[in-house]
Design an enzyme around this catalytic site. Structure first.
Site, PDB file in Angstrom:
ATOM      1  N   GLY A 281      52.804  36.449  50.854  1.00 40.00           N
ATOM      2  CA  GLY A 281      53.135  37.396  51.910  1.00 40.00           C
ATOM      3  C   GLY A 281      54.398  38.191  51.661  1.00 40.00           C
ATOM      4  O   GLY A 281      54.868  38.910  52.546  1.00 40.00           O
TER       5      GLY A 281
ATOM      6  N   GLU B  45      37.605  39.181  36.460  1.00 37.28           N
ATOM      7  CA  GLU B  45      36.461  38.280  36.394  1.00 37.28           C
ATOM      8  C   GLU B  45      36.161  37.706  37.774  1.00 37.28           C
ATOM      9  O   GLU B  45      36.997  37.015  38.358  1.00 37.28           O
ATOM     10  CB  GLU B  45      36.752  37.142  35.411  1.00 37.28           C
ATOM     11  CG  GLU B  45      35.662  36.104  35.296  1.00 37.28           C
ATOM     12  CD  GLU B  45      36.062  34.954  34.388  1.00 37.28           C
ATOM     13  OE1 GLU B  45      35.420  33.888  34.465  1.00 37.28           O
ATOM     14  OE2 GLU B  45      37.012  35.110  33.621  1.00 37.28           O
TER      15      GLU B  45
ATOM     16  N   GLY C 175      52.155  39.421  44.607  1.00 35.52           N
ATOM     17  CA  GLY C 175      50.857  39.670  43.975  1.00 35.52           C
ATOM     18  C   GLY C 175      50.730  41.118  43.550  1.00 35.52           C
ATOM     19  O   GLY C 175      50.251  41.418  42.446  1.00 35.52           O
TER      20      GLY C 175
END
Length: 426
Positions: free
Chosen positions: A256, A283, A260
């Site tokens: 959060g 993938e 990422g």
């Protein structure tokens, strides 16, 4: 009671209590079933006082690969599976605690071997006691991330009232100490990725990208592991490479905070400078990863000339496909999603005509699978008997298709709106 009867009762205690016919003994044994997602206590430890700080503990999302599909351990009351990691080097402390065990109360009934299940997961070299673990924590000052720094960024911490520095490193198995570190790091996959599996680290086509937080203790700079990504470099004939994201994980204490997005954007920027890279894919991406990728790719593409306001309103074009691929290694499918998100941002959806034009443009893409079914049906007419054709036609109700198409469109626009809002906040 005969051994076989005890065995049968033990097996039945693994069934839900809602099933009828449980005997008093079976109900008593059922009290010794524990949810392993609750029993497992994970922690990233920086300082000795963190060991006893329960507020720092987090639980896994999954434990089925270790404890079976039901994610249950039998044979204990008050079960706690403590699996602590030093924040940087990820050295382990592991021990099992419980208030009572079934074989202390009932003859011939054996508990699950919880300890050995975890021992099979974590590499050797872990300790079981707090004192030994504190000794490992004292060595954290010697830990330095392996590999090469490819990106540095800061995140403002409201609670601390300061900016925290993070670094992303690229590493491989030739880096001294990285193989052993990676063995400990990859154990997190089993707890947070539903279909996780370990990769072949001897395959040189793997790249590893790791995120670390820098922090200070007594004037020394230390590092805490935040998350990581693995990328496999596939060969594409005749002379290209296609990097494919395989695994990506940001550890719960850091989720959060935007790590990422920083990681994925850094990986894209790392590969785009290489002339042999065709495009960058993933993938079997999860829904969360698709949302993250949408945000990152739109952020990267929004300033490309081909995605200018004037060109967005003219519709998706080959120019967008070409420029996104050549400059950012984004394939046609992903470039189309970028276009749809940016066009939504540029469209006044309160204007009925503009909203209709946008809706028709997106549905034109979404309707593709339905048109494919119709083409296949046309081919079937030539080889199916009348009664078989009728059965197939009954399965393709046009009203249902229109409803499904509208539902898909609304869901997609809702996802796109979240991306647009996040872009505005960024």
């Amino acid at each position: 009671m005969a051994n076989e009867e005890y065995k049968a009762q033990t097996e039945r205690t693994r069934l839900p209590d809602s099933l009828l016919g449980l005997s008093a003994m079976e109900k008593k044994l059922a009290e010794y079933k524990c949810d392993t997602n609750e029993a497992i206590k994970l922690k990233l430890v920086r300082f000795p006082e963190d060991i006893e700080d329960e507020s720092m503990t987090f639980n896994p999302e999954y434990s089925h690969q270790i404890f079976g599909d039901e994610e249950v351990a039998f044979g204990y009351k008050g079960l706690k599976i403590l699996l602590y990691y030093s924040a940087g080097n990820l050295s382990n402390m592991f021990r099992v605690e419980y208030s009572s065990k079934v074989d202390d109360k009932f003859d011939l009934v054996q508990p699950d071997d919880v300890e050995n299940k975890i021992r099979e997961l974590i590499p050797s070299g872990f300790c079981c006691g707090s004192d030994d673990f504190i000794s490992l924590l004292e060595k954290e000052v010697n830990f330095k991330p392996m590999g090469t720094v490819v990106h540095t960024y800061t995140v403002h911490n409201e609670e601390a009232g300061e900016d925290i520095t993070y670094q992303i490193y690229k590493a491989d198995m030739t880096c001294p100490g990285f193989r052993e570190y990676h063995e400990r790091l990859q154990t997190f996959l089993m707890w947070f990725i539903e279909t996780a599996s370990y990769i072949d680290v001897d395959d040189e086509k793997w790249d590893y990208f790791l995120v670390f937080e820098k922090y200070n203790k007594d004037g020394a700079t230390l590092y805490a592991t935040v998350g990581y990504m693995t990328v496999y470099n596939y060969y594409v004939y005749p002379d290209k490479t296609r990097p494919r994201v395989s695994q990506m994980l940001v550890l719960p204490p850091f989720q959060g905070e935007g790590h990422g997005a920083q990681l994925l954007e850094t990986v894209h920027r790392y590969y785009v400078s290489a002339s042999n890279i065709l495009d960058i894919t993933a993938e079997d991406p999860s829904e969360n990863f698709v949302r993250l990728r949408d945000f990152v790719l739109v952020k990267l593409c929004q300033n490309l000339p081909c995605f200018s306001l004037e060109k967005l309103l003219c519709g998706f074009s080959q120019e967008m496909v070409t420029e996104a691929q050549e400059k950012l290694k984004i394939n046609k499918k992903h470039a189309r999603r970028v276009y749809e998100i940016l066009r939504l941002r540029a469209t006044d959806m309160s204007d009925s005509e503009k909203a209709k034009a946008y809706r028709l443009d997106v549905k034109k893409r979404l309707v593709g699978p339905y048109k494919k079914n119709q083409r296949e049906m046309a081919k079937m007419k030539q080889c199916l008997r009348p009664e078989e054709l009728t059965n197939q036609m009954n399965q393709i109700d046009l009203n249902t298709q229109h409803e499904q198409l509208e539902e898909s469109y609304q869901q997609l626009v809702e996802e796109y709106r979240r991306i647009v809002e996040r872009l505005a906040q960024a």
